[in-house]
Design an enzyme around this catalytic site. Structure first.
Site, PDB file in Angstrom:
ATOM      1  N   GLU A 271       2.653   3.119   2.452  1.00 28.45           N
ATOM      2  CA  GLU A 271       1.421   3.856   2.125  1.00 28.45           C
ATOM      3  C   GLU A 271       1.737   5.278   1.675  1.00 28.45           C
ATOM      4  OE1 GLU A 271      -1.161   2.113   1.694  1.00 28.45           O
ATOM      5  OE2 GLU A 271      -0.475   0.327   2.769  1.00 28.45           O
ATOM      6  N   HIS A 274       2.256   5.239  -1.997  1.00 30.75           N
ATOM      7  CA  HIS A 274       0.969   5.289  -2.710  1.00 30.75           C
ATOM      8  C   HIS A 274       0.408   6.718  -2.692  1.00 30.75           C
ATOM      9  CE1 HIS A 274       0.275   1.042  -3.498  1.00 30.75           C
ATOM     10  NE2 HIS A 274       0.390   0.699  -2.225  1.00 30.75           N
TER      11      HIS A 274
HETATM   12 ZN    ZN Z   1       0.544  -1.324  -1.534  1.00 27.30          ZN
END
Ligand code: ZN
Length: 507
Positions: A271, A274
């Site tokens: 994450e 991202h």
């Molecule tokens: Zn992902």
């Protein structure tokens, strides 16, 4: 050509309208984040309504014909500017999104959204009972609505194309199929070679690791990688995700299994990948549709690059493992770096996509992508899906789920969204991650030795300059070509897998 005096107020009006829509969408994201982290269960019904209201307002505002008129009026101005200027890109990307949004009637959107909620509810209650029959009629309706959605965009080559296009703009069923068949051909013999050898021992990961220490450690790791915690934070949730409220507030969530070390650690790194993408978008794009990742594939490439190419590399753990051992001396004090490295890179034929290793992961994705196409084409009926699923697991992964809960009902995807256009991004992301990483290493051969010293800024800066800052100004294909000098290819991923796993398992 129009005079600048006529153009400027129109551009200003477009930006004002877009910023307002962005504010509404961001407010909805805050509500969603709260729902998935801290909201007490009693808030559920009202929260669902609040989210639907905000989504409806933002959809109405975005599809307002005044926006269409502004985009039309600004066309000559756009054409007078360089393609990659911020203004031309803003007009071009907004037009693309607008043209798409106005094709789908608001009534249909509302109907689909209500159905998805019902389907999710049916899945959530029938999965523990392993009762596919109970969810089958809902899924049949989802398929019908997915086909209806695709048909708002006539002129496609394959019925999945409009659905793929919405998350991986520029890709088609045919282009994805061609990449995937090349990939499968290369991967299957590698998986066969690895799984015919004795499996790696990953028991060192399956001990008791108290939650507070896991969270503190992952917090330290993501900060070292370059996640700016002045502009982000991490909280606990059930299904980890990243969300952005502005370029200055990009959050991640994680989940902790006290009896498995890998879950929280790698999910946090994933994450963070991202989030660093969204934190790195040029602040010039704030409040506009340019302030997003460019496709689901490119977004996933950024999470997988940090999770796997960095986070599961030997060099990374040469640096980090002593720190991890000092946090968990009783659990890991006697486990060597090599044993730990093998454990976090264990390859096995498994049933659950989200837990799959790097080598087999794409086989899970590709078979689902193909099942989606067959359903959309009308070749596979929903009632036959569990059997088709099991058959594909047998041929592709050499393993058959004992129940639908572990098979076709294993995760929420088809039960909370459309059928089609949802899975290709995961594998495209893996392919892109290797291609981007290879290009970064070519530009900066010192990156691997820096990673061994816990220094990530050269890599991070390369990603910022070549990917993050551009938001969705360029398409995925343009971005890949610019950053790596070639179109998307399976070669960097395959050579990465061969090199890394060839060392771990002789083949
Ligand atoms: Zn992902």
């Amino acid at each position: 050509m129009q005079t600048l005096e006529k153009t400027e107020p129109k551009l200003a009006e477009l930006k004002t309208r877009l910023a307002e829509i962005r504010d509404i969408q961001s407010a909805a994201s805050v509500l969603y984040w709260d729902q998935a982290t801290y909201m007490p269960p009693g808030g559920a019904a009202a929260r669902g309504r609040q989210l639907a209201t905000l989504q409806q307002i933002s959809h109405e505002k975005f599809t307002d014909s005044a926006i269409g008129q502004l985009l039309e009026d600004l066309r000559p101005y756009e054409e007078s500017l360089p393609y990659d200027s911020t203004e031309a890109s803003l007009i071009r990307i907004t037009r693309r999104l607008y043209d798409r949004a106005v094709q789908v009637p608001a009534q249909f959107m509302a109907k689909f959204s209500r159905h998805r909620n019902e389907c999710y509810g049916a899945w959530a209650s029938s999965r523990p009972e392993n009762n596919f029959a109970a969810v089958q009629p809902y899924l049949e309706k989802t398929l019908e609505l997915s086909r209806e959605l695709a048909n708002f965009f006539p002129g496609y080559e394959h019925i999945a194309d409009p659905l793929i296009d919405s998350s991986d703009y520029g890709m088609k069923a045919s282009s994805v199929r061609s990449l995937f068949s090349q990939l499968r051909e290369q991967l299957v013999p590698i998986v066969d070679a690895i799984t015919s050898q004795p499996p790696a021992d990953d028991s060192c990961l399956c001990q008791v690791f108290p939650e507070a220490q896991q969270i503190a450690f992952s917090h330290k790791v993501i900060e070292q990688l370059g996640y700016d915690l002045q502009r982000g934070r991490q909280d606990k949730t059930l299904h980890p995700f990243m969300t952005s409220f502005s370029i200055g507030d990009v959050r991640i969530t994680t989940r902790v299994y006290e009896n498995h070390l890998a879950q929280a650690l790698f999910s946090s790194i994933h994450e963070t990948g991202h989030a660093m993408y969204e934190q790195g978008i040029s602040t010039e794009f704030e409040g506009t549709p340019l302030a997003d990742g460019t496709s689901s594939g490119v977004h996933e490439s950024q999470s997988r690059l940090w999770e796997n190419l960095v986070g599961r590399s030997r060099g990374f753990w040469q640096f980090l493992y002593p720190q991890l051992q000092s946090v968990f001396p009783n659990q890991l004090g006697n486990i060597s770096l090599e044993a730990f490295y093998r454990a976090i890179n264990k390859v096995e034929r498994s049933l659950i996509r989200t837990d799959a290793d790097e080598v087999t992961y794409n086989l899970h994705v590709m078979l689902r992508f193909e099942l989606e196409l067959e359903m959309l084409e009308g070749k596979l009926a929903v009632r036959d899906l569990p059997a088709a699923w099991n058959e594909r697991y047998k041929t592709d992964l050499g393993i058959v789920p004992a129940s639908d809960s572990e098979g076709v009902m294993q995760d929420v995807h088809w039960y909370t969204d459309m059928i089609g256009g949802m899975f290709q991004g995961y594998t495209l992301g893996n392919l892109m991650s290797a291609q981007f990483f290879e290009a970064a290493l070519k530009a900066h051969p010192e990156i691997p030795s820096q990673i061994e010293q816990g220094k990530f800024s050269t890599l991070h800066d390369w990603l910022k300059a070549n990917i993050y800052q551009h938001g969705c100004k360029y398409t995925a294909a343009e971005l890949i070509e610019q950053a790596t000098g070639s179109p998307l290819s399976i070669d960097p991923f395959i050579s990465y897998i061969k090199q890394k796993y060839g060392q771990l398992y002789a083949f």
